[in-house]
Write a protein that holds these residues in place. Sequence first.
Motif, PDB file in Angstrom:
ATOM      1  N   GLU A 185       0.824  -1.210   0.000  1.00  0.00           N
ATOM      2  CA  GLU A 185       0.000   0.000   0.000  1.00  0.00           C
ATOM      3  C   GLU A 185       0.863   1.267   0.000  1.00  0.00           C
ATOM      4  O   GLU A 185       0.607   2.206  -0.746  1.00  0.00           O
ATOM      5  CB  GLU A 185      -0.909  -0.013   1.222  1.00  0.00           C
ATOM      6  CG  GLU A 185      -1.871   1.143   1.288  1.00  0.00           C
ATOM      7  CD  GLU A 185      -2.750   1.086   2.527  1.00  0.00           C
ATOM      8  OE1 GLU A 185      -3.013   2.158   3.084  1.00  0.00           O
ATOM      9  OE2 GLU A 185      -3.161  -0.021   2.923  1.00  0.00           O
ATOM     10  N   ALA A 186       1.896   1.285   0.825  1.00  0.00           N
ATOM     11  CA  ALA A 186       2.783   2.451   0.892  1.00  0.00           C
ATOM     12  C   ALA A 186       3.535   2.638  -0.424  1.00  0.00           C
ATOM     13  O   ALA A 186       3.695   3.760  -0.904  1.00  0.00           O
ATOM     14  CB  ALA A 186       3.768   2.303   2.048  1.00  0.00           C
ATOM     15  N   SER A 187       3.970   1.539  -1.008  1.00  0.00           N
ATOM     16  CA  SER A 187       4.691   1.604  -2.279  1.00  0.00           C
ATOM     17  C   SER A 187       3.799   2.152  -3.394  1.00  0.00           C
ATOM     18  O   SER A 187       4.216   3.015  -4.171  1.00  0.00           O
ATOM     19  CB  SER A 187       5.204   0.213  -2.643  1.00  0.00           C
ATOM     20  OG  SER A 187       5.851   0.228  -3.878  1.00  0.00           O
ATOM     21  N   ARG A 188       2.571   1.689  -3.440  1.00  0.00           N
ATOM     22  CA  ARG A 188       1.642   2.169  -4.472  1.00  0.00           C
ATOM     23  C   ARG A 188       1.272   3.633  -4.261  1.00  0.00           C
ATOM     24  O   ARG A 188       1.127   4.387  -5.219  1.00  0.00           O
ATOM     25  CB  ARG A 188       0.406   1.294  -4.518  1.00  0.00           C
ATOM     26  CG  ARG A 188       0.704  -0.052  -5.143  1.00  0.00           C
ATOM     27  CD  ARG A 188      -0.518  -0.828  -5.430  1.00  0.00           C
ATOM     28  NE  ARG A 188      -0.162  -2.039  -6.157  1.00  0.00           N
ATOM     29  CZ  ARG A 188      -1.008  -2.993  -6.427  1.00  0.00           C
ATOM     30  NH1 ARG A 188      -2.264  -2.877  -6.041  1.00  0.00           N
ATOM     31  NH2 ARG A 188      -0.619  -4.057  -7.086  1.00  0.00           N
ATOM     32  N   SER A 189       1.123   4.032  -3.024  1.00  0.00           N
ATOM     33  CA  SER A 189       0.823   5.438  -2.734  1.00  0.00           C
ATOM     34  C   SER A 189       2.003   6.322  -3.118  1.00  0.00           C
ATOM     35  O   SER A 189       1.818   7.407  -3.674  1.00  0.00           O
ATOM     36  CB  SER A 189       0.488   5.609  -1.254  1.00  0.00           C
ATOM     37  OG  SER A 189       0.174   6.938  -0.976  1.00  0.00           O
TER      38      SER A 189
END
Length: 139
Positions: free
Chosen positions: A110-114
């Motif tokens: 999730e953090a990587s995609r954000s």
Amino acid sequence: MIDALAAVSRLAGAGMEAQSARLRIVAENIANARSTGSVEGADPYQRKTILFDARFDDALGAESVKVKGIVTDDSPFLVEHDPGHPAADQDGNVKLPNVNMLVEMADLREASRSYEANLQMIKQARSMISMTIDLLRSS
């Protein structure tokens, strides 16, 4: 128009900073997922989480995100029976970190995609600024 696009870039930059900090915390949790105490009955590594704060940025005229703090997760430690471990208590039980690898991998994704989404916003804003400058030159 260029001011608005620059503001978008600054907002996306703030988002990237926040997600970068989140990625560091998740990486630390993953790296310490099996870190136990070194003496009898000692507590193991305790999972960390990050808190975000949305604040209105007067210069940008919009809400921006900042890291509010890093806190430890108070969920209970896992317990494993291993009487030979240096951190085993009198009953032979060892406390293991409260890190759930499935949760950490989901947070990582999730953090990587954000982070990538914010990066795309910056790329698009730069492209639009460049096109605007080209249009102004040609007229």
